[in-house]
Design an enzyme around this catalytic site. Structure first.
Site, PDB file in Angstrom:
ATOM      1  N   HIS A  17      19.446  -4.791  25.372  1.00 13.71           N
ATOM      2  CA  HIS A  17      18.876  -3.833  26.326  1.00 13.71           C
ATOM      3  C   HIS A  17      17.361  -4.035  26.442  1.00 13.71           C
ATOM      4  O   HIS A  17      16.808  -4.053  27.544  1.00 13.71           O
ATOM      5  CB  HIS A  17      19.119  -2.387  25.874  1.00 13.71           C
ATOM      6  CG  HIS A  17      20.542  -1.956  25.878  1.00 13.71           C
ATOM      7  ND1 HIS A  17      21.095  -1.275  24.821  1.00 13.71           N
ATOM      8  CD2 HIS A  17      21.524  -2.082  26.805  1.00 13.71           C
ATOM      9  CE1 HIS A  17      22.362  -1.001  25.087  1.00 13.71           C
ATOM     10  NE2 HIS A  17      22.645  -1.484  26.294  1.00 13.71           N
ATOM     11  N   LYS A  41      32.156  10.393  26.285  1.00 13.46           N
ATOM     12  CA  LYS A  41      32.108   9.852  24.935  1.00 13.46           C
ATOM     13  C   LYS A  41      32.316  10.971  23.948  1.00 13.46           C
ATOM     14  O   LYS A  41      31.543  11.914  23.888  1.00 13.46           O
ATOM     15  CB  LYS A  41      30.756   9.175  24.687  1.00 13.46           C
ATOM     16  CG  LYS A  41      30.817   7.711  24.857  1.00 13.46           C
ATOM     17  CD  LYS A  41      29.588   7.064  24.306  1.00 13.46           C
ATOM     18  CE  LYS A  41      29.594   5.622  24.759  1.00 13.46           C
ATOM     19  NZ  LYS A  41      28.311   5.059  24.847  1.00 13.46           N
ATOM     20  N   ARG A  91      26.770 -10.062  30.387  1.00 11.24           N
ATOM     21  CA  ARG A  91      26.958 -10.901  29.210  1.00 11.24           C
ATOM     22  C   ARG A  91      28.090 -11.889  29.385  1.00 11.24           C
ATOM     23  O   ARG A  91      28.060 -12.989  28.868  1.00 11.24           O
ATOM     24  CB  ARG A  91      27.269 -10.043  27.977  1.00 11.24           C
ATOM     25  CG  ARG A  91      26.109  -9.216  27.502  1.00 11.24           C
ATOM     26  CD  ARG A  91      26.546  -8.301  26.419  1.00 11.24           C
ATOM     27  NE  ARG A  91      27.685  -7.535  26.953  1.00 11.24           N
ATOM     28  CZ  ARG A  91      28.354  -6.614  26.304  1.00 11.24           C
ATOM     29  NH1 ARG A  91      28.049  -6.332  25.083  1.00 11.24           N
ATOM     30  NH2 ARG A  91      29.340  -5.969  26.872  1.00 11.24           N
ATOM     31  N   SER A 129      26.303  -2.186  22.365  1.00 13.15           N
ATOM     32  CA  SER A 129      26.252  -0.888  21.689  1.00 13.15           C
ATOM     33  C   SER A 129      27.572  -0.576  21.005  1.00 13.15           C
ATOM     34  O   SER A 129      27.597  -0.006  19.916  1.00 13.15           O
ATOM     35  CB  SER A 129      25.921   0.228  22.691  1.00 13.15           C
ATOM     36  OG  SER A 129      24.603   0.092  23.154  1.00 13.15           O
TER      37      SER A 129
END
Length: 168
Positions: A17, A41, A91, A129
Site C-alpha cells: 500500500h 468485516k 498484484r 492485508s
C-alpha cells in the site's frame, strides 16, 4: 495532474500500500487515501480510528498525501473530494478481474469517474492485508510486510509476539 483517491480498508496498511501511495504522490498533485468503513468485516485487526492514525503516521513525510475515512459509496466520496480519478494496485490476474468490474460499474454509476491501475512492484506482489491478518491471528510477525509503526501497533495490542531478535 489533479486529485486522486486511493480507497481501501487498510487493515492493516502494508508495504505494498505504501509503495502505491508513494508512486501516486509522484504522479498526482494530491493523493487522498480513503479508508473505507467496512461493516462487512466481522473481526478487523484494527478499528477505523486506529487505521486512520497509523496511515497518517506512515504518510507523515508525504506533503501531498492526506488520509480520511469514509462510509458509503466510493463514487460519492470521490466526488465530495473534487476528484474524478480512483487509483488501484494490481498484484495478479485475479485482482485485475475484480478491479476491472468495479471500475466499469463505478464509471457507469458515476457518469465518468475513471479508475487507473498501477501494477504492484514485484517485491510486494505477495503482500496483502489478508495474509498479514491471517499470520497475525497466530502471533506470527511479518516485519517485511508492514511499515514499522504498524508492526509496533500490532505488538502493543498484543496481536504479535515481540519482533526483537532473540538470536544470542
Amino acid at each position: 495532474m489533479g486529485v486522486v483517491v486511493y480507497p481501501g480498508s487498510f487493515d492493516p496498511v502494508t508495504v505494498g500500500h505504501m509503495d502505491l501511495i508513494r508512486r501516486a504522490a509522484g504522479i498526482f498533485d494530491q493523493v487522498i487515501v480513503g479508508i473505507l468503513v467496512n461493516s462487512e468485516k466481522k473481526s478487523p485487526l484494527f478499528s477505523l480510528e486506529e487505521r486512520v492514525i497509523m496511515l497518517k503516521d506512515a504518510c507523515r513525510n508525504m506533503e501531498n498525501v492526506s488520509v480520511e475515512s469514509f462510509d458509503g459509496l466510493l463514487i460519492d466520496f470521490v466526488r465530495a473530494k473534487g476528484s474524478k480519478t480512483i487509483i488501484r494496485g494490481l498484484r495478479e490476474l485475479m485482482d485485475f478481474e475484480m478491479e476491472l468490474q468495479m471500475a466499469q460499474v463505478n464509471r457507469v454509476a458515476s457518469g465518468g469517474i475513471e479508475t487507473l491501475f498501477l501494477p504492484t512492484d514485484p517485491r510486494f506482489s505477495n503482500v496483502s492485508s489478508s495474509v498479514v491478518r491471517e499470520y497475525a491471528r497466530y502471533g506470527v510477525s511479518l516485519p517485511d510486510f508492514v511499515p514499522g509503526n504498524v508492526l509496533l501497533a500490532m505488538e502493543k495490542k498484543g496481536i504479535l509476539k515481540s519482533t526483537k531478535q532473540e538470536d544470542q
